[in-house]
Design a protein around this motif. Structure first.
Motif, PDB file in Angstrom:
ATOM      1  N   ALA A  33      34.699 -12.699  16.375  1.00 23.72           N
ATOM      2  CA  ALA A  33      34.363 -12.997  14.984  1.00 23.72           C
ATOM      3  C   ALA A  33      35.196 -14.153  14.443  1.00 23.72           C
ATOM      4  CB  ALA A  33      34.553 -11.747  14.127  1.00 23.72           C
ATOM      5  N   ALA A  34      36.489 -14.169  14.784  1.00 23.65           N
ATOM      6  CA  ALA A  34      37.365 -15.235  14.290  1.00 23.65           C
ATOM      7  C   ALA A  34      36.970 -16.586  14.872  1.00 23.65           C
ATOM      8  CB  ALA A  34      38.814 -14.904  14.643  1.00 23.65           C
ATOM      9  N   GLU A  35      36.704 -16.626  16.174  1.00 27.72           N
ATOM     10  CA  GLU A  35      36.315 -17.895  16.799  1.00 27.72           C
ATOM     11  C   GLU A  35      35.059 -18.457  16.150  1.00 27.72           C
ATOM     12  OE1 GLU A  35      34.934 -19.892  21.039  1.00 27.72           O
ATOM     13  OE2 GLU A  35      34.985 -17.717  20.845  1.00 27.72           O
ATOM     14  N   LEU A  36      34.063 -17.617  15.944  1.00 25.57           N
ATOM     15  CA  LEU A  36      32.809 -18.110  15.368  1.00 25.57           C
ATOM     16  C   LEU A  36      32.997 -18.552  13.918  1.00 25.57           C
ATOM     17  CD1 LEU A  36      30.268 -15.608  16.933  1.00 25.57           C
ATOM     18  CD2 LEU A  36      30.549 -18.040  17.455  1.00 25.57           C
ATOM     19  N   ALA A  37      33.886 -17.895  13.182  1.00 30.31           N
ATOM     20  CA  ALA A  37      34.148 -18.325  11.810  1.00 30.31           C
ATOM     21  C   ALA A  37      34.722 -19.735  11.787  1.00 30.31           C
ATOM     22  CB  ALA A  37      35.102 -17.355  11.128  1.00 30.31           C
ATOM     23  N   VAL A  38      35.641 -20.020  12.700  1.00 30.74           N
ATOM     24  CA  VAL A  38      36.206 -21.363  12.778  1.00 30.74           C
ATOM     25  C   VAL A  38      35.129 -22.369  13.167  1.00 30.74           C
ATOM     26  CG1 VAL A  38      37.838 -22.844  14.029  1.00 30.74           C
ATOM     27  CG2 VAL A  38      38.548 -20.576  13.234  1.00 30.74           C
ATOM     28  N   ARG A  39      34.320 -22.018  14.150  1.00 26.32           N
ATOM     29  CA  ARG A  39      33.253 -22.933  14.582  1.00 26.32           C
ATOM     30  C   ARG A  39      32.297 -23.246  13.429  1.00 26.32           C
ATOM     31  NH1 ARG A  39      33.038 -24.108  19.811  1.00 26.32           N
ATOM     32  NH2 ARG A  39      34.132 -22.799  21.333  1.00 26.32           N
ATOM     33  N   GLN A  40      31.906 -22.226  12.692  1.00 26.85           N
ATOM     34  CA  GLN A  40      30.939 -22.424  11.623  1.00 26.85           C
ATOM     35  C   GLN A  40      31.527 -23.183  10.440  1.00 26.85           C
ATOM     36  OE1 GLN A  40      29.931 -18.305  11.147  1.00 26.85           O
ATOM     37  NE2 GLN A  40      28.206 -18.404  12.567  1.00 26.85           N
ATOM     38  N   ASN A  41      32.787 -22.933  10.124  1.00 25.58           N
ATOM     39  CA  ASN A  41      33.396 -23.565   8.954  1.00 25.58           C
ATOM     40  C   ASN A  41      33.930 -24.963   9.232  1.00 25.58           C
ATOM     41  OD1 ASN A  41      33.732 -21.635   6.413  1.00 25.58           O
ATOM     42  ND2 ASN A  41      33.871 -20.360   8.258  1.00 25.58           N
ATOM     43  N   TYR A  42      34.205 -25.270  10.510  1.00 22.04           N
ATOM     44  CA  TYR A  42      34.799 -26.563  10.829  1.00 22.04           C
ATOM     45  C   TYR A  42      33.953 -27.369  11.820  1.00 22.04           C
ATOM     46  CZ  TYR A  42      38.806 -24.839   8.279  1.00 22.04           C
ATOM     47  OH  TYR A  42      39.615 -24.346   7.279  1.00 22.04           O
ATOM     48  N   ALA A  43      32.688 -26.965  11.992  1.00 21.37           N
ATOM     49  CA  ALA A  43      31.721 -27.727  12.793  1.00 21.37           C
ATOM     50  C   ALA A  43      32.258 -28.067  14.178  1.00 21.37           C
ATOM     51  CB  ALA A  43      31.305 -28.996  12.050  1.00 21.37           C
ATOM     52  N   ILE A  44      32.706 -27.034  14.888  1.00 15.98           N
ATOM     53  CA  ILE A  44      33.235 -27.206  16.247  1.00 15.98           C
ATOM     54  C   ILE A  44      32.245 -26.600  17.224  1.00 15.98           C
ATOM     55  CG2 ILE A  44      35.111 -26.613  17.830  1.00 15.98           C
ATOM     56  CD1 ILE A  44      36.906 -26.395  15.287  1.00 15.98           C
ATOM     57  N   ASP A  45      31.656 -27.424  18.084  1.00 13.92           N
ATOM     58  CA  ASP A  45      30.673 -26.895  19.032  1.00 13.92           C
ATOM     59  C   ASP A  45      31.065 -27.075  20.496  1.00 13.92           C
ATOM     60  OD1 ASP A  45      30.269 -29.599  19.374  1.00 13.92           O
ATOM     61  OD2 ASP A  45      28.139 -29.581  18.808  1.00 13.92           O
ATOM     62  N   PRO A  77      26.647 -22.066  17.079  1.00 14.76           N
ATOM     63  CA  PRO A  77      27.238 -20.905  16.404  1.00 14.76           C
ATOM     64  C   PRO A  77      26.245 -20.087  15.572  1.00 14.76           C
ATOM     65  CG  PRO A  77      28.641 -22.830  16.152  1.00 14.76           C
ATOM     66  CD  PRO A  77      27.348 -23.311  16.723  1.00 14.76           C
ATOM     67  N   GLU A  78      25.204 -20.717  15.056  1.00 14.65           N
ATOM     68  CA  GLU A  78      24.283 -20.043  14.140  1.00 14.65           C
ATOM     69  C   GLU A  78      23.708 -18.762  14.722  1.00 14.65           C
ATOM     70  OE1 GLU A  78      20.096 -20.947  11.737  1.00 14.65           O
ATOM     71  OE2 GLU A  78      21.026 -22.506  12.978  1.00 14.65           O
ATOM     72  N   PHE A  79      23.413 -18.751  16.016  1.00 10.69           N
ATOM     73  CA  PHE A  79      22.781 -17.592  16.644  1.00 10.69           C
ATOM     74  C   PHE A  79      23.732 -16.830  17.564  1.00 10.69           C
ATOM     75  CE2 PHE A  79      19.720 -21.104  16.207  1.00 10.69           C
ATOM     76  CZ  PHE A  79      18.903 -20.558  15.229  1.00 10.69           C
ATOM     77  N   CYS A  80      25.023 -17.177  17.525  1.00 10.34           N
ATOM     78  CA  CYS A  80      25.958 -16.655  18.516  1.00 10.34           C
ATOM     79  C   CYS A  80      26.557 -15.324  18.081  1.00 10.34           C
ATOM     80  CB  CYS A  80      27.068 -17.675  18.757  1.00 10.34           C
ATOM     81  SG  CYS A  80      28.036 -17.340  20.247  1.00 10.34           S
ATOM     82  N   ARG A  81      26.677 -14.403  19.037  1.00  8.83           N
ATOM     83  CA  ARG A  81      27.301 -13.101  18.816  1.00  8.83           C
ATOM     84  C   ARG A  81      28.772 -13.114  19.228  1.00  8.83           C
ATOM     85  NH1 ARG A  81      23.890  -9.009  22.155  1.00  8.83           N
ATOM     86  NH2 ARG A  81      25.410  -7.581  21.211  1.00  8.83           N
ATOM     87  N   GLY A  82      29.166 -14.053  20.074  1.00  5.91           N
ATOM     88  CA  GLY A  82      30.547 -14.135  20.505  1.00  5.91           C
ATOM     89  C   GLY A  82      30.667 -14.474  21.972  1.00  5.91           C
TER      90      GLY A  82
END
Length: 307
Positions: free
Chosen positions: A224-236, A209-214
């Motif tokens: 934007a919403a998907e990446l926020a969830v991934r970053q905040n809840y460590a989902i890869d 997620p760190e370098f992901c645009r979507g």
């Protein structure tokens, strides 16, 4: 580093919610130089390029030309060319591949069906490494050439067999940018170690997620919403999340996005679109503007997975 990418990075412009939108991708090998509008300004058949653009309009299928990294002699290609068709829906993504002597047969594809996820038995299933597509078209933007070409060459030299240069991914100011298929995640501001990490993760069905645009399957608020969830809840896990976005009828440029995990968890995100300031060039060939940005203004768990 040239202007548009440097300015965007200095302004800390967010990557999330900036990926190109495409449910499916049609990638056609075309060696030699590319013009700014590569489908009609290269050694590819210009009439066919225009016809394919018209046939795919409104279907969710995006077309791009690809070539192997390296020097590109200015001569027409001979023999067969590789063609890839990919769909990016979570849990239903696929890649089909074929080698075609005459790309005019692509006119017969049912692009509406492809955009909906039906490949119609085109070619054969691609069972190799994920495709890595690095934007390198200097005739469209010099950042992509100066930053993208060295990245593509280094990845290929490191032994990644499915690295290709691609004509256009949008978001020149995030160069170097890379699309990975079949999942359809686009990344930006990559270094070679970052890109190698992403390809290794993609091989194992994961996202960085760190370098992901979507993910290109989603509209930008959903990205934007998907990446926020991934970053905040460590989902890869690449296919773990799906999104449903709903515009707020009482608040322009605002969406409520429900993000669902395959394990049953659900989050609700509030997304707001605004103009990025101060003005910055979206491309080295364009005057400064204030492009859209998508900010997550709220993120709330709705349910949790059963224990």
């Amino acid at each position: 580093m040239s202007i548009c990418a440097r300015v965007s990075e200095e302004l800390a412009e967010p990557l999330a919610g900036s990926a190109p939108r495409a449910a499916a991708w049609l990638l056609i090998e075309q060696s030699g130089p590319w013009g700014a509008r590569a489908l009609t300004e290269s050694h590819f058949h210009p009439e066919l390029g225009r016809e394919l653009q018209e046939l795919t309009r409104g279907t969710g299928v995006e077309i791009a030309l690809i070539r192997r990294p390296g020097k590109h002699a200015d001569r027409p290609p001979t023999g067969e060319r590789a063609v890839y068709l990919a769909h990016t829906a979570p849990g239903r993504s696929w890649i089909r591949t074929a080698h075609l002597a005459d790309p005019h047969v692509l006119r017969d594809l049912d692009f509406a069906a492809i955009g909906a996820g039906d490949h119609g038995d085109f070619g054969t299933a691609h069972d190799g490494d994920p495709l890595a597509l690095v934007c390198t078209n200097g005739r469209r933007d010099r950042c992509c050439a100066l930053l993208g070409r060295p990245l593509a060459s280094e990845l290929a030299a490191a032994g990644h067999a499915q690295v290709w240069e691609v004509t256009h991914l949008g978001g020149h100011r995030f160069a170097p940018t890379m699309l990975v298929l079949p999942f359809g995640f686009t990344y930006g501001r990559l270094t070679p170690p970052d890109a190698k990490e992403i390809l290794e993760a993609t091989h194992h069905g994961r996202v960085v997620p760190e370098f992901c645009r979507g993910r290109s399957f989603w509209d930008r608020p959903g990205q934007a919403a998907e990446l926020a969830v991934r970053q905040n809840y460590a989902i890869d896990d690449a296919d773990a999340l799906t999104v449903v976005q709903t515009p707020d009828p009482d608040a322009p440029d605002t969406w409520t996005v429900q993000v669902r995990h395959s394990d049953g968890r659900i989050w609700q995100a509030g997304i707001h679109r605004s103009a990025a300031t101060p003005a910055r060039p979206e491309s080295c060939l364009k005057a400064p503007t204030t492009p859209d940005r998508y900010d997550v203004v709220s993120l709330t768990p709705v349910t949790t997975a059963a224990t």
